[in-house]
Design a protein around this motif. Structure first.
Motif, PDB file in Angstrom:
ATOM      1  N   MET B  38      -2.287   2.638  16.445  1.00 16.68           N
ATOM      2  CA  MET B  38      -1.400   2.926  15.306  1.00 16.68           C
ATOM      3  C   MET B  38      -1.813   2.152  14.062  1.00 16.68           C
ATOM      4  O   MET B  38      -1.689   2.633  12.945  1.00 16.68           O
ATOM      5  N   ILE B  41      -4.315   4.258  12.533  1.00 18.86           N
ATOM      6  CA  ILE B  41      -3.825   5.561  12.048  1.00 18.86           C
ATOM      7  C   ILE B  41      -2.951   5.404  10.792  1.00 18.86           C
ATOM      8  O   ILE B  41      -3.051   6.199   9.852  1.00 18.86           O
ATOM      9  N   ILE B  42      -2.108   4.368  10.781  1.00 17.67           N
ATOM     10  CA  ILE B  42      -1.137   4.219   9.673  1.00 17.67           C
ATOM     11  C   ILE B  42      -1.808   4.244   8.288  1.00 17.67           C
ATOM     12  O   ILE B  42      -1.426   5.048   7.440  1.00 17.67           O
ATOM     13  N   VAL B  45      -3.049   7.823   7.435  1.00 19.20           N
ATOM     14  CA  VAL B  45      -1.985   8.772   7.070  1.00 19.20           C
ATOM     15  C   VAL B  45      -1.436   8.419   5.696  1.00 19.20           C
ATOM     16  O   VAL B  45      -1.208   9.288   4.843  1.00 19.20           O
ATOM     17  N   PHE B  46      -1.255   7.126   5.513  1.00 17.65           N
ATOM     18  CA  PHE B  46      -0.680   6.637   4.270  1.00 17.65           C
ATOM     19  C   PHE B  46      -1.545   7.026   3.060  1.00 17.65           C
ATOM     20  O   PHE B  46      -1.041   7.464   2.027  1.00 17.65           O
ATOM     21  N   MET B  49      -1.421  10.935   2.078  1.00 24.22           N
ATOM     22  CA  MET B  49      -0.283  11.534   1.371  1.00 24.22           C
ATOM     23  C   MET B  49      -0.598  11.821  -0.105  1.00 24.22           C
ATOM     24  O   MET B  49      -0.547  12.969  -0.534  1.00 24.22           O
ATOM     25  N   PRO B  50      -0.944  10.786  -0.899  1.00 29.78           N
ATOM     26  CA  PRO B  50      -1.231  11.087  -2.311  1.00 29.78           C
ATOM     27  C   PRO B  50      -2.460  11.963  -2.502  1.00 29.78           C
ATOM     28  O   PRO B  50      -2.514  12.770  -3.428  1.00 29.78           O
ATOM     29  N   MET B  51      -3.434  11.825  -1.578  1.00 27.71           N
ATOM     30  CA  MET B  51      -4.649  12.648  -1.715  1.00 27.71           C
ATOM     31  C   MET B  51      -4.317  14.127  -1.563  1.00 27.71           C
ATOM     32  O   MET B  51      -4.740  14.965  -2.367  1.00 27.71           O
TER      33      MET B  51
END
Lengths: 273, 285
Positions: B38, B41-42, B45-46, B49-51
């Motif tokens: 995790m 992964i965090i 993923v984080f 989002m803006p990309m």
């Protein structure tokens, strides 16, 4: 019936008291939500031709703002309902709770009320902040939007109950599982960006998750169905999927929780942590 | 009769104790592989989002608009660097703060304070474990992210970027002593630390340059070592521009933090610690 209601009211009262006795946590979580919104909004504006001085197009603001509302509800449900069982286990009060004549399910359901109240306030506050930052948010079809939100939330609470069942089984690994679900939702259900941004393979998985239709229909409806929205299916189909999700998921979640609870009692693992 | 004389621990003994603490923590976390996955992964993923939002809204103009606002067209690496430095910073805060809280909750904090090993020695061990874990996860996540989004991870001056991270770690962990002091004092401080991690990510410009913030906020941000760390890494790899124009001048500022912050952090931590010891606060949780 009145006894059940009075037990439920007492448990809701207990949850409210716990919440109010940690004022720092209370205030900190409020500010935290606003900071997350500001960070995401500023990051999004970096792709605008006018930078931070720009007013975001209504669809961009709507996609992020309304997606964020469902995101915090899901997040609070998983932590507040699902992971709270783990808290009772750690504190050593879960076994005692099961030995009392009080309804076991009322304890779980009482957290729904807290989530509805507290996350509701956070959602309203965050929509207000986003509206100020982005120069207004689109708001149309309020009645249908509210219906879709309630059905999505009902389904989300069902997921919370199902996750509580999983918590009883996997114990300490539940923390990792919450994170995985939360971040999985952030990618697969696209609360912060349009589904069109997802690669086809991931979009195919998104289409299999009912909550994706909740996100898509809720924000498309409030934005007044701009071109390209809803993205996953015609709105009529999405409404049916979201309604079924909202009606079927809670009983399924409760059934799973009762099954996990009976299993834990039979195996004597309720107080194990 | 044999006489027992107390000898304070030598440097070697302190180092052994700190390394033992590091080993203990690393063995402990190796038993939770899901958590380690995790941590990789965090940030991915984080950063996504803006990309994804930017790509969907700006379309073909995404890179050009991003360059006009930040100084680079490579928004993938820009966001990945931001998210991964954020991971390093939050790991530092959580690992140190959670260590103290864990010892408090399990009732072993008081016992630790009765051993000849000082709390700062053990904290150093925890910090080393945290740095290995945080930097390790961040590097892996950065490379995986670059692979997924098909950008070159080794562009620009990689060594200078690494230097900024390594030099920045010491002031960063010195700041965590302040958080340790907060945990000792406030106890149930998860929400505060949670809030602080977002304040920090906002101030250091996790997904945007701090130049877009109001002047007063910029000044506060510049008083904070992670801001120099993140801008140093971005400038070295992506050429967005050092605050003082040259890498060695920015690095000199980080060195200044390195010399000052350990004393400030230690002073505050010791003060809170002594106060609690004198007022029966150590065993309470």
């Amino acid at each position: 019936m009145s006894k059940h209601l009075s037990v439920f009211a007492a448990m809701v009262h207990k949850e409210f008291l716990i919440m109010l006795r940690y004022p720092i946590e209370f205030v900190a979580s409020f500010f935290q939500v606003f900071l997350i919104i500001i960070i995401i909004t500023l990051a999004g504006l970096m792709f605008s031709s006018e930078g931070v001085g720009a007013e975001a197009p209504p669809e961009v603001g709507g996609v992020v703002a309304y997606g964020f509302v469902l995101f915090i509800y899901l997040s609070d449900t998983l932590w507040g309902i699902g992971f709270n069982v783990r808290r009772e286990q750690k504190q050593g009060t879960l076994e005692q709770l099961y030995l009392s004549p009080a309804s076991k399910f009322a304890s779980l359901a009482s957290r729904v009320v807290i989530t509805l109240f507290w996350t509701g306030l956070l959602s309203l506050g965050s929509l207000l902040v986003m509206s100020l930052l982005l120069g207004g948010l689109p708001l149309q079809n309020g009645g249908l939007g509210l219906y879709l939100l309630l059905m999505s939330l009902s389904g989300t609470f069902g997921m919370g109950f199902a996750f509580a069942a999983l918590t009883l089984r996997i114990k300490e690994a539940a923390q990792t599982a919450v994170n995985m679900l939360q971040f999985g939702f952030m990618v697969l259900c696209a609360p912060f960006f349009p589904f069109a941004a997802l690669p086809p393979a991931i979009l195919a998985i998104s289409r299999l998750i009912p909550l994706s239709y909740g996100v898509d229909s809720f924000r498309s409806t409030l934005m007044g169905y701009p071109e390209g929205f809803p993205e996953l299916a015609p709105i009529g189909t999405e409404i049916i999927i979201v309604t079924l999700f909202g009606l079927l998921m809670p009983p399924l979640g409760v059934w799973l929780y009762r099954w996990a609870e009976d299993d834990a009692r039979r195996r004597g693992t309720l107080s194990e942590y | 009769m044999r006489e027992f004389v107390y000898h304070p621990p030598t440097f070697r003994q302190k180092l052994d104790a700190a390394l033992a603490e590091t080993r203990l923590r690393l063995i402990n976390i190796s038993r939770y592989p899901g958590q380690l996955v995790m941590e990789i992964i965090i940030p991915l993923v984080f950063a996504s989002m803006p990309m994804l939002l930017g790509r969907a809204t700006a379309g073909a103009d995404a890179a050009a608009n991003f360059e006009a606002n930040t100084g680079t067209t490579n928004y993938v690496a820009y966001m990945l660097i931001g998210a991964n430095i954020f991971t390093i910073v939050t790991s530092a805060f959580w690992h140190v703060a959670y260590w103290l809280r864990f010892e408090q909750e399990t009732g072993t904090l008081e016992s630790i304070y009765l051993t000849p090993t000082s709390s700062v020695t053990l904290l150093s061990g925890v910090a080393l474990h945290s740095a290995i874990r945080g930097v390790g996860s961040a590097l892996i996540a950065y490379f995986i992210g670059c692979l997924i989004y098909r950008v070159n991870p080794l562009q620009g001056d990689v060594l200078i970027a690494l230097l900024f991270i390594l030099v920045g770690l010491i002031p960063l962990y010195s700041l965590t002593l302040l958080f340790g002091a907060v945990v000792l004092k406030v106890k149930e401080s998860n929400a505060l630390i949670n809030l602080m991690q977002w304040v920090v990510s906002f101030l250091m410009g996790i997904f945007f340059p701090i130049a877009i913030l109001p002047k007063v906020v910029q000044l506060i941000a510049l008083a904070f070592p992670p801001t120099w760390m993140i801008n140093g890494v971005r400038s070295a790899l992506l050429g967005v521009g050092f605050f003082f124009g040259e890498w060695y001048l920015d690095l000199a500022v980080l060195w200044t933090f390195l010399l000052i912050t350990p004393y400030v952090g230690m002073w505050v931590f010791r003060r809170v610690e002594n106060n609690l010891r004198r007022n029966e606060g150590m065993g309470q949780f």
